[in-house]
Design an enzyme around this catalytic site. Structure first.
Site, mmCIF file in Angstrom:
data_model
loop_
_atom_site.group_PDB
_atom_site.id
_atom_site.type_symbol
_atom_site.label_atom_id
_atom_site.label_comp_id
_atom_site.label_asym_id
_atom_site.label_seq_id
_atom_site.Cartn_x
_atom_site.Cartn_y
_atom_site.Cartn_z
ATOM 1 N N TYR A 176 -8.533 20.754 12.002
ATOM 2 C CA TYR A 176 -9.873 20.641 11.420
ATOM 3 C C TYR A 176 -10.926 20.980 12.472
ATOM 4 O O TYR A 176 -10.929 20.433 13.576
ATOM 5 C CB TYR A 176 -10.086 19.231 10.904
ATOM 6 C CG TYR A 176 -11.307 19.044 10.038
ATOM 7 C CD1 TYR A 176 -11.278 19.392 8.699
ATOM 8 C CD2 TYR A 176 -12.478 18.502 10.551
ATOM 9 C CE1 TYR A 176 -12.383 19.208 7.879
ATOM 10 C CE2 TYR A 176 -13.586 18.310 9.738
ATOM 11 C CZ TYR A 176 -13.548 18.667 8.411
ATOM 12 O OH TYR A 176 -14.644 18.484 7.601
ATOM 13 N N SER A 215 -2.155 18.028 11.986
ATOM 14 C CA SER A 215 -3.384 17.520 11.390
ATOM 15 C C SER A 215 -3.749 18.344 10.150
ATOM 16 O O SER A 215 -2.939 18.450 9.233
ATOM 17 C CB SER A 215 -4.503 17.510 12.433
ATOM 18 O OG SER A 215 -5.628 16.801 11.968
ATOM 19 N N ASP A 234 -2.212 6.325 14.789
ATOM 20 C CA ASP A 234 -3.107 7.401 14.371
ATOM 21 C C ASP A 234 -4.134 6.868 13.382
ATOM 22 O O ASP A 234 -3.809 6.534 12.252
ATOM 23 C CB ASP A 234 -2.280 8.526 13.736
ATOM 24 C CG ASP A 234 -3.095 9.773 13.450
ATOM 25 O OD1 ASP A 234 -4.341 9.712 13.512
ATOM 26 O OD2 ASP A 234 -2.476 10.815 13.165
ATOM 27 N N HIS A 244 -3.366 10.248 17.168
ATOM 28 C CA HIS A 244 -3.381 11.494 16.420
ATOM 29 C C HIS A 244 -2.701 12.642 17.159
ATOM 30 O O HIS A 244 -2.341 13.638 16.546
ATOM 31 C CB HIS A 244 -4.824 11.866 16.075
ATOM 32 C CG HIS A 244 -4.931 12.936 15.032
ATOM 33 N ND1 HIS A 244 -4.284 12.859 13.812
ATOM 34 C CD2 HIS A 244 -5.593 14.128 15.024
ATOM 35 C CE1 HIS A 244 -4.550 13.944 13.102
ATOM 36 N NE2 HIS A 244 -5.333 14.726 13.817
#
Length: 348
Positions: free
Chosen positions: A94, A189, A275, A310
């Site tokens: 992202y 992700s 995460d 993450h």
């Protein structure tokens, strides 16, 4: 940040029912059929990168609505032009674009062809930028792409980006020196969410590599975290208080667990149990229900990192991906099998 989601023993059993919208399959079938009317490749131009061991091409292919999407296509320089290699189609996270071609060369160094897709309308938060605008910006939402067109699935940003991702697989199969039967989808992700969507929409994918996937277990994630990009949805709905019902319906059309249900390819997952960006229950929901509606029992395994967030397993996870993928593509670990479990929730 300590672990905040379900305990590992519960994650391993986490198989939530998904409120799948009526017309989910028809929605994606019609979307992809419309995009597939145009020939995928627009241009393929070799570029000078200063790298002696890698050759790279600047590729433009047609994505959603025939829009031009940029990508880097790279191959080991020593591979003969007529030698067909497996190809890894990689999707970026992202806020990232495709950046510069020398930034991400893991799969090329492993001996594969690699297509790194640009994210339309992204590239201004991390890395070295992007080169693909998103011309469909009339629907309200923003400033982040997570809420663009959120009130209707037809207008939603991720309808366009997921279509681009599927078209990237079609495009790489038309490039010289690629074995079209051995195409792999990979990402972390947001890139992991895109790779998982591709696995659910492309029935003959050779393998899937996904870490910390976005867009999985979306309803639960909205209740667990305010971190971006899920937090962007909460912020949007805090202003547009009448939009929640429409937003939840729209998000159900891009739910990663729904794509996982339909997937057939051998799959390798990774997840950090701390995460807070993409809560681990989303990854486990996709993993635990992976392939249920495919008519097969795909080979799958998942690696959990109890003290990672993450970033997941980072380079350790990549090493595991490299070894696993080599075994799958060499025919020593692919195909389907009856599910079983062992230490670390690896399902051989």
């Amino acid at each position: 940040m300590p672990a905040f989601d379900l305990p590992l023993t519960e994650l391993e059993r986490h198989r939530p029912d998904i409120a799948e919208p009526a017309g989910f399959d028809a929605f994606w079938r019609s979307t992809l059929e419309e995009a597939g009317r145009a020939e995928p490749l627009v241009s393929v131009r070799e570029v000078e990168t200063g790298l002696r061991l890698t050759r790279t091409w600047d590729v433009t292919f047609r994505g959603f609505a025939g829009d031009p999407v940029r990508a880097w296509f790279s191959r080991p320089a020593g591979a003969g032009a007529t030698h067909s290699l497996p190809a890894v189609v990689e999707f970026a996270g992202y806020g990232r674009g495709r950046g510069l071609p020398h930034e991400r060369l893991t799969w090329v160094n492993a001996g594969y062809a690699q297509l790194l897709m640009d994210n339309r309308g992204q590239g201004d938060q991390y890395g070295c930028g992007g080169d693909t605008p998103d011309p469909h910006t009339g629907a309200p939402g923003g400033p982040g792409v997570m809420t663009r067109g959120l009130r209707a699935p037809e207008d939603f940003y991720y309808r366009r980006l997921i279509t681009d991702a599927v078209r990237a697989v079609t495009a790489v199969r038309g490039l010289p020196g690629v074995d079209p039967a051995r195409v792999v989808a990979a990402g972390n992700s947001q890139g992991g969410g895109l790779a998982l969507a591709v696995a659910g929409l492309v029935p003959d994918l050779a393998a899937l590599l996904v870490t910390a996937p976005l867009l999985c277990g979306i309803r639960r994630a909205l209740d667990l975290t305010d971190a971006a990009p899920y937090g962007e949805i909460a912020t949007y709905l805090s202003v547009h208080r009448d939009a929640e019902r429409d937003a939840r319906r729209t998000l159900s059309f891009v739910e990663g667990v729904s794509f996982a249900l339909r997937a057939r390819a051998p799959a390798h997952f990774g997840v950090g149990l701390r995460d807070t960006v993409c809560p681990p229950s989303g990854a486990y929901a996709a993993f635990n229900r992976y392939g249920e509606r495919s008519g097969t029992t795909p080979r799958k395994e998942i690696h959990a990192y109890p003290f990672n967030g993450h970033e997941g397993g980072d380079a350790v996870q990549v090493r595991r991906q490299l070894l696993w993928l080599r075994a799958v593509l060499d025919g020593r670990g692919g195909g389907t099998c009856a599910p079983s479990s062992g230490p670390g929730r690896v399902t051989p």
